[in-house]
Design an enzyme around this catalytic site. Structure first.
Site: not given
Ligand code: ASP
Length: 333
Positions: A14, A56, A87-88
């Site tokens: 993200t 991710s 973050t995932d």
């Molecule tokens: N879907 C995103 C990822 O994990 C979520 C994030 O980065 O907050 O790449």
């Protein structure tokens, strides 16, 4: 004194995302991320490396190995490393890197954001600043820095899907906090004089979460297709016995076929203790299963992938599993 040299490794997420027709997708490179926070050059000299641009959700164990390899190749050149990541699955990558780069005396810091860096309201800039603050410090090893928290790489879990306070440290205290650009340190992570790098992971590890009435055919299927199965059971741990021999026999057959079985709990805090109840103590006593105790499921997955990348010898697997790496396990056998 010369400013420290930091390598910012971009992997997507993200933090680097832009809005397109089908929602957010990672587009920005680490160099483009840096343009949003030009004042970082006041605290260090940063170079950029873009390894991939992935949500991710698409990061796999082979990507952990690529990140570890990139750090290994440039380890001497830099004083610290920041990995910008989605973050995932960041907690899995943090655990994976903790096993692939062990005992690093230099900081290796993962960070990301819940809102893209180009949005008006975003946590991206603060998280990157905080991550760089930790990367230029004398903190050591693999850490995850998010919303001011400094979390040991083997202890992180994403516990909120939307708010900035996205990560928690499970069964282990925070290493510290970053507040107004200063580190408040609670724990000094252990480090070696030189890190030990590994480059092989075996991704044939499966995870099954028990639900009431769960069919043990799922466990049999997963055991057939993988080298290790982690069973997230209930409470301090155990296997259902409502159909005589059902789970017990399935796990036993898997073990006899040379598979590794780890019992853990789906309860977030305080870990497993199979010895407490009959449903756990009999399998613990009779079968050569492993128990996760206070380890996070993310760390158990990554640790098994690392171990099975090094050996398939059951005794050696057990020895390595229970040997603490980066404070991943406190309770013992
Ligand atoms: N879907 C995103 C990822 O994990 C979520 C994030 O980065 O907050 O790449």
């Amino acid at each position: 004194m010369d400013k420290k040299k930091i390598l910012l490794i971009g992997t997507g997420g993200t933090i680097a995302s832009e809005m397109g027709e089908n929602g957010l997708a990672p587009e920005l490179t680490s160099e483009q991320l840096l343009k949003y926070i030009p004042d970082l050059s006041e605290i260090c000299r940063i170079s950029c490396l873009q390894l991939f641009s992935l949500d991710s959700t698409n990061i796999q164990p082979k990507h952990w190995a690529r990140i570890a390899g990139a750090i290994r190749e440039r380890y001497r050149e830099y004083d610290g490393f920041v990995v910008a990541h989605g973050t995932d699955t960041m907690a899995y990558t943090a655990a994976g890197l903790s096993y692939l780069v062990q005992g690093s005396p230099k900081p290796i810091v993962l960070t990301g954001a819940q809102k893209p860096i180009g949005f008006e309201t975003t946590d991206s800039k603060q998280n990157l600043r905080d991550a760089v603050t930790v990367a230029v410090s004398d903190m050591a090893g693999v850490m995850l820095v998010f919303n001011g928290k400094i979390i040991q790489g083997t202890r992180a879990r994403k516990t909120r899907s939307k708010s900035f306070e996205a990560f928690s440290s499970i069964n282990y205290p925070l290493l510290g906090m970053v507040q107004d650009g200063r580190i408040i340190r609670y724990i000094r992570p252990e480090a070696r004089a030189v890190p030990q790098f590994y480059d092989t992971v075996n991704p044939r590890v499966a995870l099954m979460k028990l639900i009431p009435g769960a069919d043990c055919g799922t466990a049999a299927y997963l055991l057939k297709r993988n080298d290790a199965l982690i069973i997230e059971s209930f409470g301090v741990g155990g296997l259902p016995t409502y159909k005589a021999g059902d789970y017990y026999d399935t796990v036993k057959a898997g073990l006899e076929a040379g598979k590794i079985v780890v019992m853990t709990t789906q309860v977030e805090n305080e870990g497993s203790d199979l010895a407490v109840y009959h449903v756990g103590s009999s399998i613990k006593r009779d079968l050569p299963i492993l128990e996760a105790y206070d380890m996070t499921t993310e760390a158990v997955c990554a640790k098994l992938m690392w171990i099975l990348g090094q050996t398939t010898d059951r005794k050696w697997v057990e020895e390595l599993f229970y040997t603490p790496v980066a404070c991943d396990i406190l309770a013992g056998k």
